[in-house]
Design an enzyme around this catalytic site. Structure first.
Site, mmCIF file in Angstrom:
data_model
loop_
_atom_site.group_PDB
_atom_site.id
_atom_site.type_symbol
_atom_site.label_atom_id
_atom_site.label_comp_id
_atom_site.label_asym_id
_atom_site.label_seq_id
_atom_site.Cartn_x
_atom_site.Cartn_y
_atom_site.Cartn_z
ATOM 1 N N LYS A 1 -1.936 9.681 -76.063
ATOM 2 C CA LYS A 1 -2.274 9.702 -77.486
ATOM 3 C C LYS A 1 -2.715 11.059 -77.984
ATOM 4 C CE LYS A 1 -6.954 7.700 -77.814
ATOM 5 N NZ LYS A 1 -7.640 6.468 -78.174
ATOM 6 N N GLU B 1 -21.842 12.343 -51.358
ATOM 7 C CA GLU B 1 -22.338 11.831 -52.639
ATOM 8 C C GLU B 1 -23.132 10.562 -52.375
ATOM 9 O OE1 GLU B 1 -19.327 11.107 -55.568
ATOM 10 O OE2 GLU B 1 -19.091 13.223 -56.026
ATOM 11 N N HIS C 1 -23.734 6.840 -65.844
ATOM 12 C CA HIS C 1 -23.971 7.965 -64.929
ATOM 13 C C HIS C 1 -25.393 8.464 -65.134
ATOM 14 C CE1 HIS C 1 -23.615 11.679 -62.734
ATOM 15 N NE2 HIS C 1 -22.467 11.252 -62.256
ATOM 16 N N ARG D 1 -25.694 4.805 -58.049
ATOM 17 C CA ARG D 1 -25.838 5.255 -59.435
ATOM 18 C C ARG D 1 -26.634 4.314 -60.328
ATOM 19 N NH1 ARG D 1 -19.821 7.505 -60.788
ATOM 20 N NH2 ARG D 1 -20.122 9.434 -59.636
ATOM 21 N N HIS E 1 -20.296 5.803 -68.465
ATOM 22 C CA HIS E 1 -19.436 6.688 -67.691
ATOM 23 C C HIS E 1 -18.121 6.059 -67.262
ATOM 24 C CE1 HIS E 1 -18.408 9.952 -65.091
ATOM 25 N NE2 HIS E 1 -18.529 9.248 -63.977
ATOM 26 N N ARG F 1 -19.350 0.852 -58.824
ATOM 27 C CA ARG F 1 -18.340 1.767 -58.277
ATOM 28 C C ARG F 1 -19.011 2.832 -57.431
ATOM 29 N NH1 ARG F 1 -15.788 6.963 -60.141
ATOM 30 N NH2 ARG F 1 -17.641 7.097 -61.421
HETATM 31 C C1 FAD Z 1 -16.958 13.585 -66.901
HETATM 32 C C2 FAD Z 1 -16.320 12.706 -65.875
HETATM 33 C C3 FAD Z 1 -16.415 13.022 -64.541
HETATM 34 C C4 FAD Z 1 -15.824 12.193 -63.582
HETATM 35 N N1 FAD Z 1 -15.880 12.568 -62.267
HETATM 36 C C5 FAD Z 1 -15.240 11.809 -61.345
HETATM 37 C C6 FAD Z 1 -15.186 12.222 -59.989
HETATM 38 O O1 FAD Z 1 -15.701 13.269 -59.620
HETATM 39 N N2 FAD Z 1 -14.524 11.423 -59.109
HETATM 40 C C7 FAD Z 1 -13.926 10.249 -59.474
HETATM 41 O O2 FAD Z 1 -13.342 9.564 -58.631
HETATM 42 N N3 FAD Z 1 -13.957 9.858 -60.767
HETATM 43 C C8 FAD Z 1 -14.579 10.609 -61.697
HETATM 44 N N4 FAD Z 1 -14.583 10.206 -63.003
HETATM 45 C C9 FAD Z 1 -13.837 8.994 -63.372
HETATM 46 C C10 FAD Z 1 -12.343 9.315 -63.338
HETATM 47 O O3 FAD Z 1 -12.130 10.588 -63.882
HETATM 48 C C11 FAD Z 1 -11.535 8.304 -64.126
HETATM 49 O O4 FAD Z 1 -11.885 7.009 -63.768
HETATM 50 C C12 FAD Z 1 -10.044 8.482 -63.874
HETATM 51 O O5 FAD Z 1 -9.688 9.813 -64.060
HETATM 52 C C13 FAD Z 1 -9.265 7.583 -64.811
HETATM 53 O O6 FAD Z 1 -7.906 7.914 -64.707
HETATM 54 P P1 FAD Z 1 -6.845 7.119 -65.548
HETATM 55 O O7 FAD Z 1 -5.533 7.731 -65.241
HETATM 56 O O8 FAD Z 1 -7.016 5.687 -65.353
HETATM 57 O O9 FAD Z 1 -7.260 7.392 -67.084
HETATM 58 P P2 FAD Z 1 -7.459 8.743 -67.881
HETATM 59 O O10 FAD Z 1 -7.491 9.920 -67.007
HETATM 60 O O11 FAD Z 1 -8.631 8.550 -68.783
HETATM 61 O O12 FAD Z 1 -6.155 8.824 -68.778
HETATM 62 C C14 FAD Z 1 -5.959 7.922 -69.837
HETATM 63 C C15 FAD Z 1 -4.701 8.315 -70.578
HETATM 64 O O13 FAD Z 1 -4.386 7.284 -71.503
HETATM 65 C C16 FAD Z 1 -4.057 7.847 -72.753
HETATM 66 N N5 FAD Z 1 -4.311 6.848 -73.805
HETATM 67 C C17 FAD Z 1 -5.456 6.196 -74.091
HETATM 68 N N6 FAD Z 1 -5.283 5.367 -75.141
HETATM 69 C C18 FAD Z 1 -3.982 5.514 -75.522
HETATM 70 C C19 FAD Z 1 -3.185 4.977 -76.558
HETATM 71 N N7 FAD Z 1 -3.665 4.111 -77.467
HETATM 72 N N8 FAD Z 1 -1.884 5.381 -76.662
HETATM 73 C C20 FAD Z 1 -1.356 6.302 -75.804
HETATM 74 N N9 FAD Z 1 -2.076 6.850 -74.810
HETATM 75 C C21 FAD Z 1 -3.367 6.460 -74.675
HETATM 76 C C22 FAD Z 1 -4.926 9.085 -72.844
HETATM 77 O O14 FAD Z 1 -4.398 9.953 -73.814
HETATM 78 C C23 FAD Z 1 -4.821 9.592 -71.400
HETATM 79 O O15 FAD Z 1 -3.640 10.333 -71.252
HETATM 80 C C24 FAD Z 1 -15.156 11.018 -63.978
HETATM 81 C C25 FAD Z 1 -15.063 10.703 -65.326
HETATM 82 C C26 FAD Z 1 -15.632 11.532 -66.272
HETATM 83 C C27 FAD Z 1 -15.516 11.181 -67.717
#
Ligand code: FAD
Length: 536
Positions: free
Chosen positions: A50, A128, A248, A294, A355, A390
Site C-alpha cells: 500500500k 534476548e 514492547h 516481554r 508492538h 511471542r
Molecule cells: C520496530 C520493530 C522492531 C521489530 N524487531 C523485530 C526483531 O528484531 N525480530 C523479529 O523477529 N521481529 C521484529 N519485529 C516484528 C517483525 O518485524 C514483524 O512481525 C514482521 O516483519 C512482519 O512481517 P510481515 O511480512 O508479516 O509484515 P510487514 O513487514 O509489516 O509487511 C506488511 C506489508 O503489507 C502491506 N499492506 C498492509 N496493508 C495493506 C493493504 N491494505 N493493501 C496493500 N498492502 C498492504 C504493507 O504495505 C507492507 O508491505 C519488529 C517490529 C517492529 C515494528
C-alpha cells in the site's frame, strides 16, 4: 447493520480496470517477499503493497532473527523456550516445523546477499529475553529487518515472473458464490487521479502484517492498520486469538516524538532498567529481572510508573563502551544523538507500547485459511507458533518460514492458471446513508486513545465493555459511508479490528501470556486453554 457489509465500496466488475495473476500477494514485508520468490518458481506473481517497499514492520525490525545457528545450541532448547513463552497455547507441530526449518532458510538468506554480522565467517548470534541460548542473528547491528528486506527485494526484482506494484491499497478480497477467493479489489494511486482496480488471481496470499496503529503508543509504522485482518473478516475467514497483542517494554519516550523501539538486545547484552530515583527495580517483579519475557517487563514498567507517579522509566547503557554502541546499535545510537542523548552519560527514557499482533487470520500448517484459494503468512496470521506470547525475534523467522510455505502451497492451486478460471460477475451497491459524517482523522485518533486506555497492557471488564460501546457508536457513522481514499478505508478497518479485539479480550476471563486481566489475574486452564475464534 453497517458493520456486516460485505464490501467497503460499490463494485461493478465489468467496468473496473482488471489485471490477472496466477498468484497475487498482498503485502511486501518478509512474508510476502519470501512467498513471491517461492511461488514464482511455478507461476506468475503480482505483489502489491500500500505504500513503498520500504514501509513495513519488516523494514523496522532491529534485534534480529532467532534460530539454532550455534553448535552449542539445540532445536529442543529453542522449541522449549518458544513453547514455555506461549503459555500453553502454542501448536507444538507448528513450533517444531518452524524452528527446524530456520537454519536452512537463514543460510539461504545469507547466500542471497543478506549481510548478517559474522564472527570468523559464521553468522554471529546474541541473547534476548526468554531465550536460553544466544541464537539471535543480526545484520548491520540493529538494522536486521532492512538488510533482510533489501536482499529479498533484490531477488524479487531480478525475477521476471514477479511484478511489483507499490502504492496499491488493497480494499477487499473478492469471493465468488461458493465463497472461494478470486482476487482483490484495490485502489491504484499510480493511475490518473487514482482508480479502483481488480486483480483476478487463481491463488491469493494475504501478507499485510500487523495492527499496531490501533494503539496511541506503538512501534509500528503507519501502514500497520490491520487492513488484511478486516478484509479477511468481511470475506468470512476465521480469525483467532485477537486478544493477544504484544506490548514492547522499551520504546523511546520523548513527548511529541514517535515511539521508536529500543531493542531488547540491549537488555540481553547487559543494559538495565532504572526508575526516576535511579533504582534498578526489575528484581522486585521477576527473578530474571530485565531478561524476563516481554509481557512481564511491560507490566512491571507500567506498575512501577504508577507506583512512582512517572510517565516513563530509564534504560541505562552507560556501562557500555560508547564506540561499541555506535557500531553494534547504529540506528539507536543515531536516534539518541538526534535527541541530544549521549548514551555514555545520559539515561534513555523509555515506556512500553503496542508492538506485535499475535492473533489474526487462522491458518493451517500449509498456510491455508478457512477460505478456499486464500492463503496467509507473516504477522497477519495466527499459526500457533507464538501461543499467547511471542518469544523475541521469532516473528521474522515465522514470516520467512510461512512465506516459503504459502508460496509453495499456492502453486498446485494455480496449476490451471488464472487464464482458465471463470471470473464471476461482481456487482455490489451500497445504499446511500443520510447519517451525519464524522471527521475520520479525529475518529482514528480517539480510537487509538481508547484502545490504549481500555484494551491495553492491563485489562478489566468495565473498560473493555465501554470500549465496545464507544467503537459501536463511531461505527454507526463511519461504516455506513462509502469512502474514495485509503484514509477512510483504513478508519473503517481499524474500527472493525478494534471491536473484534475488545470483544475477544472481554471474552477471555483469565490472564495468560500478553493478555492480562486485573479482574481475573490467574490462568484458568479449565475454561480458557483454547483459542477464541471469530467469524462473521
Ligand atoms: C520496530 C520493530 C522492531 C521489530 N524487531 C523485530 C526483531 O528484531 N525480530 C523479529 O523477529 N521481529 C521484529 N519485529 C516484528 C517483525 O518485524 C514483524 O512481525 C514482521 O516483519 C512482519 O512481517 P510481515 O511480512 O508479516 O509484515 P510487514 O513487514 O509489516 O509487511 C506488511 C506489508 O503489507 C502491506 N499492506 C498492509 N496493508 C495493506 C493493504 N491494505 N493493501 C496493500 N498492502 C498492504 C504493507 O504495505 C507492507 O508491505 C519488529 C517490529 C517492529 C515494528
Amino acid at each position: 447493520m453497517p458493520e456486516f457489509r460485505r464490501y467497503l465500496i460499490n463494485i461493478d466488475s465489468i467496468s473496473t480496470h482488471q489485471l490477472f495473476a496466477d498468484c497475487l500477494i498482498i503485502g511486501a514485508g518478509i512474508a510476502g517477499l519470501r512467498a513471491a520468490i517461492e511461488a514464482a518458481e511455478h507461476c506468475n506473481v503480482i505483489i502489491v503493497c500500500k505504500d513503498t517497499l520500504e514501509n513495513s514492520n519488516t523494514w523496522k525490525a532491529q534485534g534480529g532473527i532467532a534460530s539454532v545457528l550455534d553448535k552449542a545450541d539445540t532445536f529442543e532448547s529453542h522449541i522449549t523456550d518458544t513453547i514455555s513463552t506461549g503459555c500453553g497455547m502454542s501448536d507444538e507441530v507448528v513450533v517444531n516445523s518452524v524452528i527446524r526449518q530456520g537454519p536452512e532458510l537463514i543460510e539461504q538468506l545469507l547466500r542471497w546477499g543478506t549481510e548478517f554480522d559474522l564472527i570468523d565467517g559464521r553468522i554471529a548470534t546474541t541473547l534476548e529475553g526468554g531465550h536460553s541460548h544466544p541464537r539471535i542473528a543480526h545484520a548491520h547491528g540493529d538494522e536486521t529487518g532492512r538488510i533482510i528486506a533489501e536482499a529479498l527485494i533484490r531477488k524479487v526484482r531480478q525475477n521476471s515472473n514477479i511484478r511489483i506494484i507499490e502504492n496499491f491499497f488493497g480494499i477487499d478480497l473478492l469471493t465468488n458464490d461458493n465463497n472461494e477467493c478470486v482476487g482483490l479489489i484495490g485502489y491504484d494511486k499510480h493511475r490518473p487521479r487514482g482508480a479502483d482496480q481488480i486483480i483476478w488471481a487463481a491463488g491469493t496470499i494475504l501478507a499485510t502484517g500487523g495492527a499496531g496503529q490501533l494503539y496511541r503508543e506503538t512501534t509500528n509504522p503507519e501502514v500497520a492498520t490491520g487492513d488484511g485482518i478486516a478484509m479477511a473478516y468481511r470475506a468470512g475467514a476465521i480469525l483467532q486469538d485477537l486478544e493477544f497483542m504484544q506490548f514492547h517494554p522499551t520504546t523511546l519516550y520523548i513527548a511529541g516524538a514517535s515511539r521508536a523501539l529500543i531493542t531488547e538486545t540491549l537488555r540481553g547484552e547487559g543494559a538495565v532498567l532504572l526508575d526516576s530515583q535511579g533504582r534498578r527495580f526489575m528484581k522486585d517483579y521477576h527473578e530474571s529481572a530485565e531478561l524476563a519475557p516481554r509481557d512481564i517487563v511491560s507490566r512491571a514498567i507500567l506498575a512501577h510508573m504508577l507506583k512512582t507517579n512517572s510517565t516513563h522509566v530509564f534504560l541505562d547503557v552507560r556501562s557500555f563502551d560508547k564506540e561499541h554502541v555506535a557500531k553494534r546499535f547504529p540506528h539507536i545510537f543515531e536516534l539518541c544523538e538526534s535527541f541530544d542523548i549521549d548514551v555514555s552519560r545520559d539515561l534513555i527514557p523509555v515506556r512500553p507500547s503496542a508492538h506485535y499482533m499475535i492473533g489474526g487470520v487462522k491458518t493451517d500448517a500449509s498456510a491455508r485459511t478457512s477460505i478456499e484459494n486464500l492463503y496467509a503468512c507473516g504477522e497477519i496470521t495466527s499459526t500457533g507458533l507464538h501461543g499467547a506470547n511471542r518469544l523475541g525475534s521469532n516473528s521474522l523467522l515465522e514470516g520467512l518460514v510461512f512465506g516459503k510455505t504459502a508460496g509453495q502451497s499456492v502453486c498446485p492451486q494455480t496449476k490451471a492458471s488464472v487464464a482458465h478460471i471463470k471470473h464471476p460477475l461482481i456487482k455490489y451497491q451500497i445504499p446511500h446513508s443520510d447519517r451525519s459524517r464524522l471527521d475520520t482523522a479525529d475518529v482514528r485518533n480517539s480510537l487509538r486513545a481508547v484502545m490504549w486506555r481500555n484494551v491495553g497492557i492491563t485489562r478489566t471488564a468495565q473498560p473493555l465493555s465501554e470500549a465496545q460501546e464507544i467503537i459501536r457508536f463511531w461505527q454507526r457513522y463511519v461504516m455506513d459511508k462509502v469512502f474514495d481514499s485509503p484514509e477512510g478505508w483504513e478508519c473503517q478497518n481499524m474500527l472493525t479490528v478494534s471491536l473484534l479485539m475488545a470483544q475477544a479480550a472481554e471474552q477471555r476471563q483469565e490472564s495468560r501470556g500478553v493478555h492480562f486481566r486485573s479482574d481475573f489475574p490467574d490462568t484458568d486452564d479449565e475454561n480458557f486453554k483454547k483459542h477464541i475464534e471469530i467469524q462473521k
